[in-house]
Write a protein that holds these residues in place. Structure first.
Motif, PDB file in Angstrom:
ATOM      1  N   GLU A 269       0.837  -1.198   0.000  1.00 39.04           N
ATOM      2  CA  GLU A 269       0.000   0.000   0.000  1.00 39.04           C
ATOM      3  C   GLU A 269       0.872   1.249   0.000  1.00 39.04           C
ATOM      4  OE1 GLU A 269      -2.765  -0.534   3.203  1.00 39.04           O
ATOM      5  OE2 GLU A 269      -4.261  -1.448   1.883  1.00 39.04           O
ATOM      6  N   LYS A 270       2.024   1.118   0.658  1.00 43.77           N
ATOM      7  CA  LYS A 270       2.970   2.249   0.636  1.00 43.77           C
ATOM      8  C   LYS A 270       3.427   2.540  -0.771  1.00 43.77           C
ATOM      9  CE  LYS A 270       5.608   2.933   4.847  1.00 43.77           C
ATOM     10  NZ  LYS A 270       6.895   2.734   5.483  1.00 43.77           N
ATOM     11  N   GLU A 271       3.510   1.483  -1.577  1.00 42.04           N
ATOM     12  CA  GLU A 271       3.963   1.670  -2.948  1.00 42.04           C
ATOM     13  C   GLU A 271       2.851   2.173  -3.839  1.00 42.04           C
ATOM     14  OE1 GLU A 271       7.026   1.152  -4.111  1.00 42.04           O
ATOM     15  OE2 GLU A 271       7.835   0.558  -2.163  1.00 42.04           O
ATOM     16  N   GLY A 272       1.646   2.279  -3.287  1.00 42.57           N
ATOM     17  CA  GLY A 272       0.558   2.856  -4.067  1.00 42.57           C
ATOM     18  C   GLY A 272      -0.413   1.861  -4.668  1.00 42.57           C
ATOM     19  N   TYR A 273      -0.366   0.641  -4.209  1.00 46.27           N
ATOM     20  CA  TYR A 273      -1.305  -0.326  -4.756  1.00 46.27           C
ATOM     21  C   TYR A 273      -2.463  -0.539  -3.799  1.00 46.27           C
ATOM     22  CZ  TYR A 273       2.755  -1.453  -7.600  1.00 46.27           C
ATOM     23  OH  TYR A 273       3.827  -1.372  -8.443  1.00 46.27           O
ATOM     24  N   GLU A 274      -3.565  -1.071  -4.340  1.00 49.21           N
ATOM     25  CA  GLU A 274      -4.691  -1.426  -3.485  1.00 49.21           C
ATOM     26  C   GLU A 274      -4.654  -2.946  -3.282  1.00 49.21           C
ATOM     27  OE1 GLU A 274      -8.514  -0.036  -4.858  1.00 49.21           O
ATOM     28  OE2 GLU A 274      -9.490  -1.646  -3.724  1.00 49.21           O
ATOM     29  N   ILE A 275      -4.632  -3.370  -2.042  1.00 50.96           N
ATOM     30  CA  ILE A 275      -4.483  -4.808  -1.754  1.00 50.96           C
ATOM     31  C   ILE A 275      -5.779  -5.425  -1.234  1.00 50.96           C
ATOM     32  CG2 ILE A 275      -3.082  -6.523  -0.549  1.00 50.96           C
ATOM     33  CD1 ILE A 275      -1.491  -4.630  -2.226  1.00 50.96           C
ATOM     34  N   LEU A 276      -6.156  -6.543  -1.844  1.00 51.13           N
ATOM     35  CA  LEU A 276      -7.315  -7.305  -1.362  1.00 51.13           C
ATOM     36  C   LEU A 276      -6.801  -8.640  -0.836  1.00 51.13           C
ATOM     37  CD1 LEU A 276      -9.218  -6.520  -4.613  1.00 51.13           C
ATOM     38  CD2 LEU A 276      -9.953  -5.681  -2.382  1.00 51.13           C
ATOM     39  N   ILE A 277      -7.122  -8.925   0.419  1.00 51.03           N
ATOM     40  CA  ILE A 277      -6.564 -10.143   1.028  1.00 51.03           C
ATOM     41  C   ILE A 277      -7.577 -11.280   1.076  1.00 51.03           C
ATOM     42  CG2 ILE A 277      -5.560 -11.133   3.125  1.00 51.03           C
ATOM     43  CD1 ILE A 277      -4.334  -8.593   3.773  1.00 51.03           C
ATOM     44  N   ALA A 278      -7.118 -12.478   0.725  1.00 51.96           N
ATOM     45  CA  ALA A 278      -7.948 -13.682   0.836  1.00 51.96           C
ATOM     46  C   ALA A 278      -7.195 -14.706   1.675  1.00 51.96           C
ATOM     47  CB  ALA A 278      -8.217 -14.249  -0.553  1.00 51.96           C
ATOM     48  N   GLU A 279      -7.900 -15.355   2.628  1.00 52.43           N
ATOM     49  CA  GLU A 279      -7.201 -16.330   3.472  1.00 52.43           C
ATOM     50  C   GLU A 279      -7.172 -17.728   2.882  1.00 52.43           C
ATOM     51  OE1 GLU A 279      -9.300 -13.283   5.244  1.00 52.43           O
ATOM     52  OE2 GLU A 279     -10.313 -15.223   5.262  1.00 52.43           O
ATOM     53  N   ASP A 280      -7.907 -17.941   1.813  1.00 55.96           N
ATOM     54  CA  ASP A 280      -7.843 -19.256   1.187  1.00 55.96           C
ATOM     55  C   ASP A 280      -8.152 -19.151  -0.298  1.00 55.96           C
ATOM     56  OD1 ASP A 280     -10.878 -19.535   2.766  1.00 55.96           O
ATOM     57  OD2 ASP A 280     -10.763 -19.774   0.583  1.00 55.96           O
ATOM     58  N   GLY A 281      -7.948 -20.248  -1.009  1.00 56.74           N
ATOM     59  CA  GLY A 281      -8.086 -20.252  -2.456  1.00 56.74           C
ATOM     60  C   GLY A 281      -9.479 -19.891  -2.935  1.00 56.74           C
ATOM     61  N   LYS A 282     -10.471 -20.342  -2.170  1.00 55.91           N
ATOM     62  CA  LYS A 282     -11.846 -20.094  -2.596  1.00 55.91           C
ATOM     63  C   LYS A 282     -12.127 -18.597  -2.588  1.00 55.91           C
ATOM     64  CE  LYS A 282     -15.839 -21.983  -3.604  1.00 55.91           C
ATOM     65  NZ  LYS A 282     -16.953 -21.202  -3.179  1.00 55.91           N
ATOM     66  N   LYS A 283     -11.769 -17.953  -1.467  1.00 51.76           N
ATOM     67  CA  LYS A 283     -11.997 -16.522  -1.328  1.00 51.76           C
ATOM     68  C   LYS A 283     -11.203 -15.765  -2.385  1.00 51.76           C
ATOM     69  CE  LYS A 283     -12.977 -13.274   2.239  1.00 51.76           C
ATOM     70  NZ  LYS A 283     -11.893 -12.479   2.851  1.00 51.76           N
ATOM     71  N   ALA A 284      -9.998 -16.269  -2.668  1.00 51.39           N
ATOM     72  CA  ALA A 284      -9.141 -15.613  -3.655  1.00 51.39           C
ATOM     73  C   ALA A 284      -9.845 -15.577  -5.008  1.00 51.39           C
ATOM     74  CB  ALA A 284      -7.816 -16.350  -3.774  1.00 51.39           C
ATOM     75  N   ILE A 285     -10.401 -16.712  -5.405  1.00 48.51           N
ATOM     76  CA  ILE A 285     -11.082 -16.763  -6.692  1.00 48.51           C
ATOM     77  C   ILE A 285     -12.279 -15.815  -6.712  1.00 48.51           C
ATOM     78  CG2 ILE A 285     -12.458 -18.265  -8.190  1.00 48.51           C
ATOM     79  CD1 ILE A 285     -10.504 -20.446  -7.773  1.00 48.51           C
ATOM     80  N   GLU A 286     -12.989 -15.754  -5.577  1.00 46.26           N
ATOM     81  CA  GLU A 286     -14.135 -14.833  -5.523  1.00 46.26           C
ATOM     82  C   GLU A 286     -13.681 -13.399  -5.736  1.00 46.26           C
ATOM     83  OE1 GLU A 286     -16.010 -15.455  -1.757  1.00 46.26           O
ATOM     84  OE2 GLU A 286     -16.559 -17.525  -2.287  1.00 46.26           O
ATOM     85  N   LEU A 287     -12.579 -13.028  -5.039  1.00 44.87           N
ATOM     86  CA  LEU A 287     -12.075 -11.660  -5.174  1.00 44.87           C
ATOM     87  C   LEU A 287     -11.626 -11.374  -6.602  1.00 44.87           C
ATOM     88  CD1 LEU A 287     -10.043 -11.218  -1.872  1.00 44.87           C
ATOM     89  CD2 LEU A 287     -12.160 -10.081  -2.516  1.00 44.87           C
ATOM     90  N   ILE A 288     -10.959 -12.382  -7.190  1.00 48.20           N
ATOM     91  CA  ILE A 288     -10.464 -12.190  -8.558  1.00 48.20           C
ATOM     92  C   ILE A 288     -11.631 -11.972  -9.518  1.00 48.20           C
ATOM     93  CG2 ILE A 288      -9.274 -13.318 -10.478  1.00 48.20           C
ATOM     94  CD1 ILE A 288      -7.598 -14.792  -8.358  1.00 48.20           C
ATOM     95  N   GLU A 289     -12.664 -12.795  -9.337  1.00 50.69           N
ATOM     96  CA  GLU A 289     -13.805 -12.678 -10.247  1.00 50.69           C
ATOM     97  C   GLU A 289     -14.539 -11.363 -10.052  1.00 50.69           C
ATOM     98  OE1 GLU A 289     -16.104 -16.214  -9.671  1.00 50.69           O
ATOM     99  OE2 GLU A 289     -14.801 -17.426 -10.962  1.00 50.69           O
ATOM    100  N   ALA A 290     -14.555 -10.880  -8.817  1.00 49.60           N
ATOM    101  CA  ALA A 290     -15.298  -9.652  -8.541  1.00 49.60           C
ATOM    102  C   ALA A 290     -14.533  -8.388  -8.928  1.00 49.60           C
ATOM    103  CB  ALA A 290     -15.665  -9.601  -7.066  1.00 49.60           C
TER     104      ALA A 290
END
Lengths: 480, 123, 367
Positions: free
Chosen positions: B25-46
């Motif tokens: 975030e210091k470098e200027g990016y927006e970070i979305l965190i997922a604790e597992d693969g399922k959540k990760a895919i949901e975030l990616i799709e959204a």
């Protein structure tokens, strides 16, 4: 027969009952103490372990998870996914579709991109032949999966097929609908690797009851105490049996049974003894006894290990009918196995196995229900003869009840102090309530099931064989 | 919407996720965190992120499956960096075969990760 | 009151056995009440602990990360960092909090390397946590000592070397294990010096852990493995064989050939495996002559080796073993035969009456 002889006979019977009851109590106490010591030592030893180290090792031993499946179409995709997400590197998953009549295979083929492959099987143990063959995935993410479709032969037969197919050093035999935690394989394999001068031939794990637990897509999200009395009562039973019983037997190296729902074996030895016995309903106990006998006869130092961590979660029967059927089968299994291996009973050649484990199982597991029923009948006869001193009888019953309650509460304690899985408010109260009611509301059914088991074993041959070919793995009929 | 580049981070070590989030975030990016693969895919799709950082050993859906899903099912070309404690050749090869762009074995230097992130996002 | 008297009289007139029964019941009843009360207390205590744990965990996570990013890119500790250090120093006096802080720091240091890892280590020293760990080494109980060593390993406290090296000989297995892991984690191959004099056995588990740690370091100078291969301690020999394989130590081949006659079967099998990895051909003759008296595992390993190194000289030997009772060996023999002499392979195919051979041949030809 004159009255004094009758008197003497009655006295002897009373005396025998007393001795039996007394030894039961003493043995429970003894086993509980040893279990507590073993569990606490295990916890201490394993507080240091960084299991992730063995994950990535090129030298970590190979393990095959073997899961027989029969008509599991409803949940098979999720179950397989759960097995594939284990945090171990050197393993594969062998699903043995045991002649299912539903579309389990089709579902698997679609979900995991399976194609049929040419697989040479070393039939070290004879099994029913293949049906549609052996399948593997074209997707590298599912490289660990092997699916075998064969003709129906029952759970033992399917496991044997898995043994033939596996190329690993160790096999983890599991019920396909059991939820395995991600680090289960590391924890179960550790006993095999940490010994230096003896050989571990098998390791067993505690089976936890998943009823009412939140399981989302193969991951245990939340542990809840189930809602029904019958389910909670079984939890108490399992806690007593695993945390206060089997841990001790493992320490004494006298363990005779590992759950059919989850156990890890040295594959070579399992095959050398001929794999699972397809002619018994107690195949999980039978193979352990046979493997132990084999090692005793070879006169090599060995051990059967036991892990108290909650690694495997499964659904338990939620109504009395299925529970009785399950316990009936367990009873017949025990009788069959003890009969098959009666040669080792009281046989000094088999050391602890023959002189302690077998006799204990025979008198306190196999005969217990019969002795209890004889006791009840005796009591009823006394009532009929109006020869009962009600106040004395009440005193005895009260003591027996209080002892049972105490013992169960200690089991609850040992769970609280070790793994503390039931954290929510109110569960403590419910556990105590069920503890107080269990002797009245569960035990009679268990006793009934055991007696039916005995009757069915001796008089109902048709049931024995009928069950074998139809043997499914419906969630409510897993072995303990 | 902000012009910040979005990164989905799939990692079950909460302390590590927090650390990386802070840094990125210091470098200027927006970070979305997922604790597992399922959540990760949901975030990616959204959110259709610009980059995906994923651990391999995660509960339920592994990092490898995430890569496979993104490349084969979603048919997206989002750059993917994977990291894992299992830093074996086999894992690395599989990850690359499935379409990962870069791989870092644990333990890794967060500074190094940032450099690689910047590199992949500057195309 | 009359009732009480009635009951006491009644009690005293009971036969001894029944008196005892009532007494036991009484005791059990009291015990049950006590246990239930304690259970309630225990459960709420555990629940409280967990809440507190989560709270502190979050707090310390944030503090740690703030500390890590409050640095000025120099080796000096900045003002902001000093503030955080002092804050933490107060917390670590409490055992419960100390444990949480260490677990948070461990989670990070296991996965992070480089500057940030050094930073965390500095934090470990500055807050005085290191002193608590050193203190644990002097403990009486084995789990305390082992836990102290493990912590010192995690935070790379090289200064503790002289203390910890003594523990390689400790009577408790866990302590020895942790000491060995310390030496190897911090000093890599130089840490393996304990193998020279090791009298106790290294379990497979210990060996795997040591190897995993070693493999994390690249560009290390491999020490002289020769003396370890000739150790009287069989587990040291086995461990060294693994080292030979992983680090491609071709030059110890002469010792490997000697090890083929070692008295321990496992070592012989492992040696053949290593020779297989090196695709060694010198050993073939010796193993062939020994073949019929070797154990089945050695035979299987040898055939694995032949699958890679067989040539026409081995033809006769292979042909002899096509009829071997062991399936794996049969399979290997037939595969090799097909590769070195297709003609004879086809002859065997046509003449054989062994069903297994037929099946194997079918498989080999289809793949």
């Amino acid at each position: 027969m004159d009255s004094s002889t009758v008197r003497i006979i009655l006295l002897i019977i009373h005396f025998l009952f007393l001795i039996y009851a007394f030894t039961v109590v003493v043995s429970y106490i003894f086993l509980a103490v040893i279990s507590a010591i073993e569990t606490s030592e295990y916890l201490k030893r394993n507080s240091f372990v960084n299991y992730s180290e063995i994950l990535s090792s090129t030298v970590s031993p190979s393990i095959s998870i073997i899961a027989p499946a029969y008509n599991e179409s409803l949940n098979i995709i999720e179950n397989v996914r759960s097995l594939l997400s284990s945090h171990y590197v050197n393993y594969d998953v062998i699903i043995v579709n045991d002649g299912s009549k539903d579309d389990s295979l089709e579902k698997l083929i679609e979900a995991y991109d399976l194609i049929e492959i040419n697989y040479l099987i070393n039939n070290q143990v004879k099994t029913k032949p293949l049906r549609r063959g052996v399948f593997k995935s074209t997707n590298p993410a599912f490289e660990k999966l092997i699916v075998v479709d064969k003709q129906n032969g029952g759970k033992a037969d399917a496991l044997n097929c898995g043994l033939n197919i596996s190329k690993s050093d160790y096999v983890a035999c599991i019920d396909v609908d059991c939820l395995l935690l991600e680090d289960a394989l590391q924890k179960m394999i550790k006993p095999f690797l940490e010994v230096t001068d003896i050989k571990v031939i098998a390791s067993g794990g505690v089976i936890r009851i998943a009823n009412s637990c939140i399981i989302k897509e193969g991951k245990l999200m939340d542990v809840n105490l189930p809602s029904k009395f019958i389910e909670i009562a079984q939890i108490l039973e399992y806690l007593r049996s695993f945390l206060l019983g089997r841990m001790a037997w493992s320490r004494l190296n006298g363990l005779l049974v590992i759950s059919g729902a989850f156990g890890v074996f040295d594959k070579k030895i399992a095959l050398e003894v001929g794999g699972y016995n397809t002619n018994t309903v107690g195949e999980d106990m039978e193979i352990i006894v046979r493997m132990r006998r084999y090692m005793e006869e070879k006169e090599e130092k060995y051990k059967v290990a036991y892990i108290p961590d909650p690694l495997c979660w499964t659904e338990a029967p939620d109504n009395y009918k299925i529970l009785i059927s399950q316990r009936n089968r367990w009873t017949r299994g025990t009788i069959e196995v003890l009969k098959l291996h009666r040669k080792i009973g009281f046989n000094p050649k088999y050391k602890l196995l023959g002189m302690l484990s077998y006799p204990y199982w025979f008198f306190y597991e196999r005969l217990a229900p019969i002795i209890e029923v004889i006791g009840i009948l005796y009591f009823l006869i006394l009532i009929a003869l109006q020869n009962v001193k009600w106040d004395y009888a009440f005193a005895f019953f009260l003591m027996a009840y209080l002892f049972s309650v105490t013992f169960t509460i200690i089991a609850i304690f040992s769970e609280e102090l070790s793994f503390h899985q039931y954290k929510k408010k109110g569960t403590g109260f419910r556990l105590i309530l069920v503890t107080l009611l269990e002797p009245f509301l569960l035990h009679p059914f268990i006793l009934y099931a055991a007696i039916r088991g005995n009757i069915d074993y001796y008089f109902n041959k048709k049931l024995k064989w009928g069950e074998m070919t139809r043997k499914g793995l419906s969630k409510t009929e897993t072995n303990k | 919407m902000s012009s910040k580049k979005k990164i989905v981070l799939a990692e079950d070590n909460s302390t590590l996720s927090l650390l990386l989030k802070f840094r990125l975030e210091k470098e200027g990016y927006e970070i979305l965190i997922a604790e597992d693969g399922k959540k990760a895919i949901e975030l990616i799709e959204a959110h259709s992120p610009h980059l995906i950082l994923s651990d391999i050993m995660m509960p339920y859906i592994s990092g490898l499956e995430v890569i496979s899903h993104v490349r084969n099912k979603l048919k997206m070309q989002i750059p993917i960096i994977v990291f894992s404690a299992a830093g074996q050749e086999e894992m690395v090869l599989k990850a690359f075969n499935l379409g990962a762009n870069d791989f870092m074995g644990k333990p890794f230097s967060p500074n190094e990760l940032v450099i690689r992130v910047k590199r992949l996002l500057s195309f | 009151m009359i009732d009480l008297q009635y009951y006491t009289e009644y009690f005293w007139e009971l036969p001894i056995l029944i008196k005892v029964v009532w007494l036991i019941s009484g005791v059990l009843f009291v015990v049950i009440l006590a246990l239930i009360a304690y259970l309630k207390f225990l459960r709420s205590h555990l629940r409280e602990n967990e809440k507190t744990l989560k709270k502190y965990q979050k707090e310390y996570e944030e503090n740690l990360i703030n500390y890590l990013y409050a640095g000025d890119n120099e080796n000096e500790i900045s003002e902001a960092q000093r503030v955080l250090i002092n804050k933490m120093k107060i917390c670590v006096a409490d055992k419960f909090k100390r444990k949480i802080l260490i677990s948070v720091m461990s989670k990070l240091i296991n996965d992070i390397s480089g500057e940030m890892a050094h930073s965390i280590q500095k934090f470990y020293f500055e807050t005085g946590l290191v002193n608590y760990a050193l203190y644990k080494l002097k403990g009486r109980k084995w789990d305390v000592i082992a836990s102290g060593i493990k912590e010192l390993t995690q935070f790379e406290v090289k200064e503790a070397h002289n203390e910890i090296i003594k523990y390689v000989k400790h009577p408790n297995l866990e302590v020895r294990n942790e000491a060995q892991l310390y030496l190897v984690s911090l000093f890599q191959f130089k840490g393996l010096v304990f193998l020279d004099k090791l009298k106790t056995s290294l379990s497979e588990w210990a060996q795997i852990q040591l190897l995993e740690i070693l493999q994390k370091f690249d560009n290390q100078e491999i020490p002289n493995i020769r003396p370890w291969l000739q150790s009287k301690n069989n587990s040291v020999v086995q461990f060294s064989l693994k080292l030979v394989k992983i680090y491609n130590q071709f030059d110890v081949r002469d010792i490997l050939l000697e090890l083929l006659s070692h008295e321990n079967k496992e070592i012989r099998v492992d040696t053949i495996q290593v020779l297989n990895y090196f695709q060694d051909t010198e050993c073939k003759h010796f193993l062939k002559t020994k073949f019929n008296t070797s154990s089945e595992e050695e035979q299987i390993e040898f055939f694995r080796l032949l699958e890679i190194t067989a040539d026409t000289d081995d033809e006769v030997f292979i042909l002899e073993n096509v009829a071997h009772t062991n399936f794996k060996i049969k399979l290997a023999a037939l595969k090799i035969l097909k590769a070195i002499n297709l003609e004879i392979f086809n002859e065997v195919k046509l003449e054989t009456t062994d069903l297994q051979v037929v099946e194997i041949v079918k498989f080999i030809e289809a793949n």
